[in-house]
Write an enzyme that holds these catalytic residues in place. Structure first.
Site, PDB file in Angstrom:
ATOM      1  N   VAL A   3       0.834  -1.200   0.000  1.00 10.80           N
ATOM      2  CA  VAL A   3       0.000   0.000   0.000  1.00 10.80           C
ATOM      3  C   VAL A   3       0.873   1.257   0.000  1.00 10.80           C
ATOM      4  O   VAL A   3       0.552   2.253  -0.661  1.00 10.80           O
ATOM      5  CB  VAL A   3      -0.959   0.008   1.220  1.00 10.80           C
ATOM      6  CG1 VAL A   3      -1.771   1.299   1.276  1.00 10.80           C
ATOM      7  CG2 VAL A   3      -1.882  -1.201   1.169  1.00 10.80           C
ATOM      8  N   CYS A   4       1.973   1.209   0.716  1.00 12.43           N
ATOM      9  CA  CYS A   4       2.830   2.387   0.891  1.00 12.43           C
ATOM     10  C   CYS A   4       3.243   3.055  -0.426  1.00 12.43           C
ATOM     11  O   CYS A   4       3.112   4.277  -0.555  1.00 12.43           O
ATOM     12  CB  CYS A   4       4.066   2.030   1.704  1.00 12.43           C
ATOM     13  SG  CYS A   4       3.687   1.345   3.328  1.00 12.43           S
TER      14      CYS A   4
END
Length: 185
Positions: free
Chosen positions: A48-49
Site C-alpha cells: 500500500v505504501c
C-alpha cells in the site's frame, strides 16, 4: 501523547533522502511559514505504501502552489529509502518522487506523533496537517491495510486555508468554491 490537534507539532531532526537522491538532515521547524503534511507509512518495499507515496508525488504541484511541504516518514533507514527510490516502479520500487522521505530508524518521531505500533515496530498510517505556525490542525490515523485519500488531504488543506482567509467555518462535505458559514449567524 494522544491527540495532537491544537498543539504544537513535535519537532524532530532526522536524516532524509531528497528528491535528487541526496541525503540531508531535516527538522520540522525549518518549514515554519509553510504548511506541512507529514505522513507516516509502515515500511519501504511493501504494497500500500508506494501507492500513497506515488499519489502524493504525482499531486505535488497541487500542494506546492498552496505553500505546502510534503514529508513522508517510516522507520526505515535512509539507505533503504534510497534503494527504494532508485528501484523502478516496474521492479517494485518507487522510482523518482518529488518530496523528502524521512528516516525514523530510532522510532522517536513515530512515538512522538503517537503512531508507533510497539509490538510491530512500525508506524500506523498517520497523516498530520501542520499550519504555518507549527500547530497541528488535522490528524488522521489509519490501520496498516487502509490506504489514504490524497484528494481528501488536499481538500482538508484547502478548507483550513479558506477558514484562515475568510474567518468562517466550513460545513460537512465543504468543497473549494463553496461558501462557508459565518460563526454566530
Amino acid at each position: 501523547m494522544g491527540i495532537l490537534v491544537t498543539r504544537e507539532a513535535p519537532d524532530f531532526k532526522t536524516s532524509a533522502v531528497m528528491p535528487d537522491l541526496t541525503f540531508a538532515d531535516l527538522t520540522l521547524s525549518q518549514f515554519r511559514g509553510k504548511y506541512v503534511i507529514l505522513f507516516f507509512y509502515p515500511l519501504d518495499f511493501t504494497f500500500v505504501c508506494p501507492t500513497e507515496i506515488r499519489a502524493f508525488s504525482d499531486s505535488i504541484e497541487d500542494f506546492e502552489k498552496r505553500n505546502v511541504q510534503i514529508l513522508g516518514c517510516s522507520v526505515d533507514s535512509p539507505y533503504c529509502h534510497l534503494a527504494w527510490m532508485k528501484t523502478s516502479r516496474e521492479e517494485g520500487g518507487l522510482g523518482p518522487i518529488r518530496f523528502p522521505l524521512l528516516s525514523d530508524i530510532t522510532k522517536g518521531i513515530s512515538a512522538a506523533y503517537d503512531v508507533l505500533l510497539p509490538d510491530a515496530g512500525v508506524a500506523l498510517r498517520g497523516l498530520f496537517l501542520i499550519d504555518r505556525k507549527g500547530i497541528v490542525q488535522h490528524e488522521l490515523v489509519n490501520n496498516l491495510p487502509l490506504g489514504r485519500s490524497i484528494k481528501e488531504a488536499l481538500r482538508t488543506l484547502e478548507e483550513l486555508q479558506y477558514i484562515e482567509e475568510h474567518g468562517e467555518v466550513c460545513p460537512a462535505n465543504w468543497q473549494p468554491g463553496e461558501p462557508g458559514i459565518s460563526p454566530g449567524k
